[in-house]
Design a protein around this motif. Sequence first.
Motif, mmCIF file in Angstrom:
data_model
loop_
_atom_site.group_PDB
_atom_site.id
_atom_site.type_symbol
_atom_site.label_atom_id
_atom_site.label_comp_id
_atom_site.label_asym_id
_atom_site.label_seq_id
_atom_site.Cartn_x
_atom_site.Cartn_y
_atom_site.Cartn_z
ATOM 1 N N ALA A 61 11.907 12.987 4.511
ATOM 2 C CA ALA A 61 10.275 12.864 4.869
ATOM 3 C C ALA A 61 9.814 11.651 3.973
ATOM 4 O O ALA A 61 9.052 11.008 4.539
ATOM 5 N N TRP A 62 10.141 11.936 2.595
ATOM 6 C CA TRP A 62 9.629 11.142 1.754
ATOM 7 C C TRP A 62 9.925 9.689 2.028
ATOM 8 O O TRP A 62 9.085 8.569 2.174
ATOM 9 N N GLY A 63 11.190 9.364 2.161
ATOM 10 C CA GLY A 63 11.842 8.183 2.517
ATOM 11 C C GLY A 63 11.447 7.497 3.810
ATOM 12 O O GLY A 63 10.915 6.281 3.831
ATOM 13 N N VAL A 64 11.309 8.368 4.772
ATOM 14 C CA VAL A 64 10.726 7.867 6.082
ATOM 15 C C VAL A 64 9.212 7.300 6.082
ATOM 16 O O VAL A 64 8.996 6.467 6.595
ATOM 17 N N SER A 123 8.948 4.205 4.283
ATOM 18 C CA SER A 123 9.604 2.958 5.134
ATOM 19 C C SER A 123 8.730 2.681 6.482
ATOM 20 O O SER A 123 8.719 1.414 6.685
ATOM 21 N N ILE A 124 8.119 3.610 7.129
ATOM 22 C CA ILE A 124 7.530 3.253 8.178
ATOM 23 C C ILE A 124 6.381 2.013 8.061
ATOM 24 O O ILE A 124 6.547 1.333 8.901
ATOM 25 N N PRO A 125 5.555 2.443 7.234
ATOM 26 C CA PRO A 125 4.274 1.428 7.248
ATOM 27 C C PRO A 125 4.945 -0.010 6.839
ATOM 28 O O PRO A 125 4.522 -1.021 7.506
ATOM 29 N N ILE A 126 6.105 -0.267 5.704
ATOM 30 C CA ILE A 126 6.450 -1.303 5.605
ATOM 31 C C ILE A 126 7.333 -2.142 6.645
ATOM 32 O O ILE A 126 7.004 -3.121 7.078
ATOM 33 N N LEU A 127 7.830 -1.183 7.359
ATOM 34 C CA LEU A 127 8.607 -1.874 8.704
ATOM 35 C C LEU A 127 7.487 -2.363 9.707
ATOM 36 O O LEU A 127 7.873 -3.261 10.300
ATOM 37 N N VAL A 128 6.699 -1.518 9.918
ATOM 38 C CA VAL A 128 5.524 -1.852 10.867
ATOM 39 C C VAL A 128 4.997 -3.126 10.717
ATOM 40 O O VAL A 128 4.793 -4.015 11.239
ATOM 41 N N LEU A 129 4.324 -3.355 9.267
ATOM 42 C CA LEU A 129 3.745 -4.666 8.616
ATOM 43 C C LEU A 129 4.554 -5.796 8.898
ATOM 44 O O LEU A 129 4.279 -6.919 9.277
#
Length: 83
Positions: A42-45, A48-54
């Motif tokens: 959960a920490w990794g996801v 990662s999600i905000p970085i990938l979306v950006l």
Amino acid sequence: MFETALPVGSAFGVKHAFEADHLAAIATLVEDGNRSASTGAAWGVGHSIPILVLCVSFLSLDVQIPSTVTAGFEALVAVSSWR
């Protein structure tokens, strides 16, 4: 440019993940041995999600960040990582 940015960004991300502040946070979160894998995932996801979306947004919209802005951010990173 993307071919270079992805491996370099990934390398810096891995380096950052093993810095003391992240290791201390993860150690605190996983003290309960029954949920350590799910907490780590959960920490990794979550990171990662905000970085990938950006990144996907910038690439798909062909956003060009001015060099003065990138220089400013690089200076902030340099100051914040200086020990």
